[in-house]
Motif scaffolding. Structure first.
Motif, short mmCIF file in Angstrom:
data_model
loop_
_atom_site.label_atom_id
_atom_site.label_comp_id
_atom_site.label_asym_id
_atom_site.label_seq_id
_atom_site.Cartn_x
_atom_site.Cartn_y
_atom_site.Cartn_z
N UNK A 84 -8.22 10.66 -1.66
CA UNK A 84 -7.27 10.86 -2.75
C UNK A 84 -7.57 12.18 -3.46
N UNK A 85 -6.54 12.73 -4.09
CA UNK A 85 -6.70 13.89 -4.96
C UNK A 85 -6.90 13.38 -6.38
N UNK A 86 -7.55 14.18 -7.23
CA UNK A 86 -7.81 13.78 -8.60
C UNK A 86 -7.25 14.82 -9.55
N UNK A 87 -7.05 14.45 -10.83
CA UNK A 87 -6.58 15.45 -11.80
C UNK A 87 -7.50 16.65 -11.92
N UNK A 88 -8.78 16.49 -11.56
CA UNK A 88 -9.74 17.60 -11.62
C UNK A 88 -9.72 18.43 -10.35
N UNK A 89 -8.74 18.15 -9.44
CA UNK A 89 -8.59 18.87 -8.18
C UNK A 89 -9.81 18.70 -7.28
N UNK A 90 -10.40 17.53 -7.33
CA UNK A 90 -11.54 17.21 -6.48
C UNK A 90 -11.09 16.19 -5.44
N UNK B 189 -3.41 10.36 -9.34
CA UNK B 189 -2.82 9.40 -10.26
C UNK B 189 -2.12 8.22 -9.63
N UNK B 190 -2.07 8.14 -8.27
CA UNK B 190 -1.33 7.05 -7.62
C UNK B 190 -2.21 5.95 -7.07
N UNK B 191 -3.54 6.15 -7.04
CA UNK B 191 -4.40 5.19 -6.36
C UNK B 191 -5.66 4.99 -7.17
N UNK B 192 -5.92 3.73 -7.55
CA UNK B 192 -7.15 3.40 -8.29
C UNK B 192 -8.20 2.83 -7.36
N UNK B 193 -7.83 1.83 -6.58
CA UNK B 193 -8.74 1.22 -5.61
C UNK B 193 -8.18 1.43 -4.21
N UNK B 194 -9.00 1.91 -3.30
CA UNK B 194 -8.55 2.17 -1.94
C UNK B 194 -8.39 0.87 -1.16
N UNK B 195 -7.68 0.97 -0.04
CA UNK B 195 -7.47 -0.21 0.80
C UNK B 195 -8.35 -0.19 2.05
N UNK B 196 -9.08 0.91 2.29
CA UNK B 196 -9.98 0.93 3.44
C UNK B 196 -11.01 2.04 3.25
N UNK C 252 0.85 -1.19 0.00
CA UNK C 252 0.00 0.00 0.00
C UNK C 252 0.89 1.24 0.00
N UNK C 253 0.66 2.13 -0.94
CA UNK C 253 1.51 3.30 -1.09
C UNK C 253 1.34 4.25 0.10
N UNK C 254 2.44 4.72 0.62
CA UNK C 254 2.45 5.75 1.66
C UNK C 254 2.22 7.09 0.98
N UNK C 255 1.44 8.06 1.53
CA UNK C 255 0.92 8.04 2.90
C UNK C 255 -0.46 7.45 3.03
N UNK C 256 -1.00 6.84 1.97
CA UNK C 256 -2.38 6.37 2.05
C UNK C 256 -2.56 5.33 3.15
N UNK C 257 -1.50 4.56 3.45
CA UNK C 257 -1.63 3.55 4.49
C UNK C 257 -1.79 4.17 5.87
N UNK C 258 -1.40 5.45 6.03
CA UNK C 258 -1.45 6.09 7.33
C UNK C 258 -2.53 7.16 7.41
N UNK C 259 -3.45 7.17 6.46
CA UNK C 259 -4.54 8.12 6.50
C UNK C 259 -4.29 9.41 5.77
N UNK C 260 -3.16 9.53 5.07
CA UNK C 260 -2.89 10.73 4.30
C UNK C 260 -3.69 10.76 3.01
N UNK C 261 -3.62 11.86 2.30
CA UNK C 261 -4.30 12.00 1.02
C UNK C 261 -3.39 11.50 -0.08
N UNK C 262 -3.82 10.48 -0.81
CA UNK C 262 -3.01 9.92 -1.88
C UNK C 262 -2.91 10.93 -3.02
N UNK C 263 -1.70 11.19 -3.54
CA UNK C 263 -1.56 12.14 -4.64
C UNK C 263 -2.32 11.68 -5.87
#
Length: 394
Positions: free
Chosen positions: A239-245, A227-234, A214-225
Motif C-alpha cells: 500500500x501507499x501511505x500519506x507520507x509517500x512510503x 487511505x484505502x486500506x487499513x488491514x491487508x488481506x494477505x 476486498x478493494x481492487x487492485x489490492x485483491x490482484x496484487x496491485x498497490x492499494x492507494x
C-alpha cells in the motif's frame, strides 16, 4: 395496470408482457435463489439506480416512476420479473390525531398458486404503519420488494400542509444485475454470494474473497492507494501511505517495503574508567546510543559505528567502540575488540568501522546498542560524537 409481471397470471400472458419483463437479472443469493432488487440505470447516465424513484406530487400523494425489478419467491417459486412502464401516483392516508406512523411502499406479487389471495398480479402498495409515540415501519409482506418508508407525522392532512416530502422518505431500494455483472452498491453493503463476485462501492471496485469485500487492485496484487486500506488481506500486499512510503504487510503489521538506513548519534562527550564493555558513560546527560530495526528479508545489514575518542593523561591507552546486537533475549553479537573502532592517545581522533551482519531472520526486530571500553581501567577514556548507522541489504 401498468405494473406487469411474467408468469403470474394462469392465463393471458401477452407477448408484450413477456418482452417487457424478461431482463436476465439474476444476482445470486445461493444456488437456487436470486437477489430481489431494482435494475440499475438512468436516462442521463448520472445515477446508479433511477428505477422506481419516488417523490412527492401533492400534500398526501407521491409519484412512483417507471422501472424494472426482480422479486424472489421461495425456492419452488423462482423469481418474478416486474416492470412499471408508466409512472403512477400513490396516495397516503391522513395522519393519526395523536401519534405519527411510518408507512412502507413496496412492490408486491400475488400468486394464488402459492398464497391464499386468489390473485395473480403484481402491484405497487402502500402498507400503512401503526401510529405510535415511537413509530416503526411495518414488516414487508411475503413476495415483496421494499422501496421506501414514508414518515407521516401526527395530524398530517392535505388541509394542514401534508407530508413534508423533503425529509419524509427513506430509500430502501437495492440493485441487481445479471450473473457475473458488477453490482453497484446503493445503501447497505450485502455479503457476496461467491468468491470472484465484483461490486462498485462508492467508486471503489471490490471483489468478494469468500468472507469479505476486498478493494481492487489490492485483491490482484496491485498497490492499494493511500487511505484505502487499513488491514491487508494477505501477506505480501502493498500500500501507499500519506507520507509517500511504500509499505508491505508481513502478516501482522505494515512495514516499509524498502527500509531506509537508520542513523542515530550522541553529541555530548562522556568518559569511562572501565576495561570491560559498558553502554553507560559518565559526565553526560545523554543515554546510551541504542535503536531497533526490522531485519530485511535478505537477513543481512551493514553496521557502521564509531566515535571521537581520546584518553586523559595516558597516551598509551586505547578506547574501543563496539556493539551488542540482540533479538529479544537472544544475543546475536556481543561487543568484541575485533569488531571495534579503536582510538588511541590523548589527542582526540575520530574512528569508525563498517561490518556486515548476516544470518538474521527477515521481518523480526533486532536491537543494536553501542558499547565502549578503555584499555586501562585507571585512565579516563573519552567518547564524543558517537554514531550508529544501519543499512539493510537486499
Amino acid at each position: 395496470m401498468n405494473l406487469r409481471a411474467s408468469w403470474v397470471a394462469p392465463t393471458g400472458q401477452t407477448r408484450e408482457d413477456t418482452r417487457l419483463t424478461q431482463m436476465g437479472a439474476t444476482t445470486p443469493v445461493d444456488p437456487i435463489r436470486a437477489r430481489s432488487g431494482i435494475l440499475p440505470g438512468s436516462y442521463s447516465g448520472q445515477h446508479r439506480v433511477s428505477g422506481f424513484w419516488m417523490e412527492g406530487k401533492s400534500a398526501m400523494a407521491a409519484t412512483l416512476y417507471n422501472g424494472r425489478a426482480v422479486i424472489q419467491g421461495l425456492h419452488p417459486q423462482g423469481s418474478y420479473p416486474v416492470s412499471l412502464i408508466e409512472d403512477m401516483v400513490l396516495s397516503f392516508a391522513d395522519g393519526d390525531a395523536q401519534s405519527g406512523r411510518v408507512d412502507l411502499v413496496c412492490l408486491r406479487v400475488y400468486d394464488g398458486s402459492y398464497d391464499s389471495s386468489n390473485k395473480w398480479q403484481a402491484v405497487a402498495e402502500v402498507i400503512q404503519g401503526t401510529p405510535s409515540p415511537t413509530p416503526v415501519a411495518p414488516t414487508a409482506p411475503p413476495l415483496s420488494l421494499p422501496l421506501y418508508t414514508v414518515s407521516v407525522p401526527a395530524g398530517t392532512s392535505a388541509g394542514k400542509g401534508g407530508i413534508n416530502w423533503a425529509n419524509a422518505l427513506t430509500d430502501l431500494r437495492v440493485p441487481v444485475v445479471s450473473l457475473g455483472g458488477i453490482l453497484p452498491v446503493v445503501g447497505e453493503v450485502i455479503p457476496g454470494a461467491y468468491p470472484g463476485q465484483f461490486q462498485d462501492n462508492s467508486g471503489v471496485l471490490q471483489r468478494w474473497d469468500g468472507s469479505a469485500w476486498v478493494s481492487y487492485p489490492s485483491a490482484l496484487g496491485g498497490i492499494a492507494p493511500k487511505g484505502t486500506l487499513t488491514t491487508a488481506s494477505y501477506v505480501g500486499q502493498y500500500r501507499d501511505t500519506p507520507q509517500r512510503v511504500l509499505q508491505r504487510w508481513n502478516g501482522t503489521t505494515w512495514q516499509p517495503a524498502f527500509p531506509a538506513p537508520i542513523f542515530i548519534e550522541n553529541r555530548d562527550a562522556g568518559y569511562m574508567t572501565a576495561a570491560t564493555y559498558t553502554e553507560k558513560l559518565l559526565d553526560t546527560a545523554l543515554p546510551a546510543l541504542t535503536t531497533t530495526f526490522n531485519a530485511p528479508t535478505s537477513g543481512s545489514v551493514v553496521l557502521t559505528y564509531g566515535a571521537r575518542t581520546w584518553t586523559e593523561n595516558s597516551p598509551a591507552a586505547y578506547g574501543f567502540t563496539s556493539v551488542r546486537v540482540t533479538q529479544g533475549a537472544t544475543v546475536v553479537w556481543e561487543p568484541d575488540d575485533e569488531r571495534s573502532a579503536v582510538g588511541a592517545g590523548q589527542y582526540a581522533n575520530s574512528v569508525s568501522t563498517s561490518l556486515k551482519l548476516s544470518g538474521l531472520s527477515g521481518d523480526l526486530p533486532y536491537t543494536v546498542t553501542v558499547m565502549h571500553r578503555g584499555s586501562q581501567a585507571t585512565a579516563r577514556t573519552w567518547f564524543d560524537s558517537i554514531s550508529l548507522r544501519i543499512d539493510p541489504l537486499f
